[in-house]
Design an enzyme around this catalytic site. Structure first.
Site, PDB file in Angstrom:
ATOM      1  N   SER A   1      -6.728   5.170  -0.125  1.00 47.33           N
ATOM      2  CA  SER A   1      -7.051   3.863  -0.693  1.00 47.33           C
ATOM      3  C   SER A   1      -8.538   3.561  -0.508  1.00 47.33           C
ATOM      4  CB  SER A   1      -6.231   2.767  -0.011  1.00 47.33           C
ATOM      5  OG  SER A   1      -4.853   3.019  -0.134  1.00 47.33           O
TER       6      SER A   1
ATOM      7  N   ASP B   1       0.811  -1.221   0.000  1.00 38.12           N
ATOM      8  CA  ASP B   1       0.000   0.000   0.000  1.00 38.12           C
ATOM      9  C   ASP B   1       0.844   1.270   0.000  1.00 38.12           C
ATOM     10  OD1 ASP B   1      -2.556   1.307   0.091  1.00 38.12           O
ATOM     11  OD2 ASP B   1      -2.262   1.708   2.214  1.00 38.12           O
TER      12      ASP B   1
ATOM     13  N   GLN C   1      -5.360  -2.052  -6.884  1.00 42.36           N
ATOM     14  CA  GLN C   1      -5.931  -1.138  -5.899  1.00 42.36           C
ATOM     15  C   GLN C   1      -6.574   0.048  -6.606  1.00 42.36           C
ATOM     16  OE1 GLN C   1      -3.729   1.938  -3.270  1.00 42.36           O
ATOM     17  NE2 GLN C   1      -3.948   0.166  -1.934  1.00 42.36           N
TER      18      GLN C   1
END
Length: 293
Positions: A235, A210, A285
């Site tokens: 995110s 991430d 993502q």
């Protein structure tokens, strides 16, 4: 093992408070919310604690629902969805202040022989030839508008040796580039025999995944990101597939690209390779990517 890496391992060592309920704490974050990679990794730890040891994580799908409070503990509740002959499925909800902040579904599988093929590893320089974060980030200190951003960035990277192949987005503001980026990463220290659990390596890779995945979106538009104040981002969801064994304390190439950005959102997709060219992980993502007005 560095103290920073030991602190990260402690962060992933959740406290079990009931059969399927775990509690985790947070570390200081670069922004005033819980780092998404942390909550994803902790949720996967919680799921894995309820699964037989012979079943390895092969995928996760997650949604970030609310910003986490780094000053409060996070409670992870595991739902044992299914235990089949080959596959095990778990659902995890992370809760703070009585509200869900994160939801994860994870699947685990017993080892099987099967058909084999993979995408080739792209070309990339050897990681030892690239500067460390400690060498790279201070070069751009004057670009960070908010006081303390550089220090928080360096602190967030202490447990991980992460090296950019090309200049990071905040180094080339105003210069649109191909929406693709590469970083090499590994833990900042070797993991000894007592930390050889495959689940731990998967959770550490989840934590790192991430950190830079949305960078390729910024590159396409000549934006530097939140660190220089020209983008607001977070995110939204995260998915990973774990294809082949790997170790998080050995070099991994994170090859990232963005096929699309629209509607205030951007999509990042990536492949993570071992140094000898094995495709270990696929990642996708979507995140909020807004230009401040």
């Amino acid at each position: 093992m560095s103290q920073a890496l030991q602190s990260l391992l402690d962060l992933l060592d959740l406290e079990q408070i009931e059969r399927d309920i775990f509690r985790g704490r947070s570390r200081s974050a670069v922004v005033p919310r819980v780092f998404g990679g942390q909550v994803a990794a902790q949720a996967l730890v919680a799921a894995g604690r309820t699964v037989p040891e012979d079943r390895l994580a092969h995928s996760l799908h997650a949604y970030f629902l609310r910003a986490g409070d780094p000053g409060a503990p996070i409670v992870y509740t595991v739902d044992r969805i299914r235990d089949g002959r080959s596959f095990t499925t778990r659902r995890v909800v992370a809760v703070q202040h009585g509200q869900p902040i994160f939801h994860l579904s994870a699947s685990f599988q017993t080892y099987e022989e099967g058909m084999e093929h993979q995408a080739d590893m792209p070309a990339s320089p050897d990681p030892e030839t690239l500067p460390t974060a400690e060498e790279t980030l201070p070069r751009y200190a004057e670009l960070f508008r908010e006081p303390g951003v550089l220090e928080r960035l360096l602190e967030a990277r202490e447990a991980v040796d992460l090296r950019y192949v090309d200049a990071p987005p905040f180094a080339t503001v105003g210069e649109a580039r191909e929406p693709r980026s590469q970083v090499w990463f590994r833990t900042n220290g070797k993991l000894d025999e007592f930390t050889a659990d495959p689940l731990l390596h998967v959770c550490l890779a989840t934590y790192v995944s991430d950190m830079t995945l949305l960078d390729s979106i910024l590159l396409a538009h000549g934006r530097g990101g939140w660190a220089v104040g020209d983008v607001v981002g977070a995110s939204l969801d995260h998915a990973m597939w774990f294809h082949r064994p790997f170790r998080a304390d050995e070099w991994l190439l994170y090859d990232q690209e963005s096929p699309s950005a629209s509607g205030g959102r951007g999509l990042g997709q990536a492949r993570i390779y071992t140094r000898d060219g094995r495709l270990a992980i696929s990642v996708i993502q979507e995140g909020v990517v807004r230009v401040p007005r």
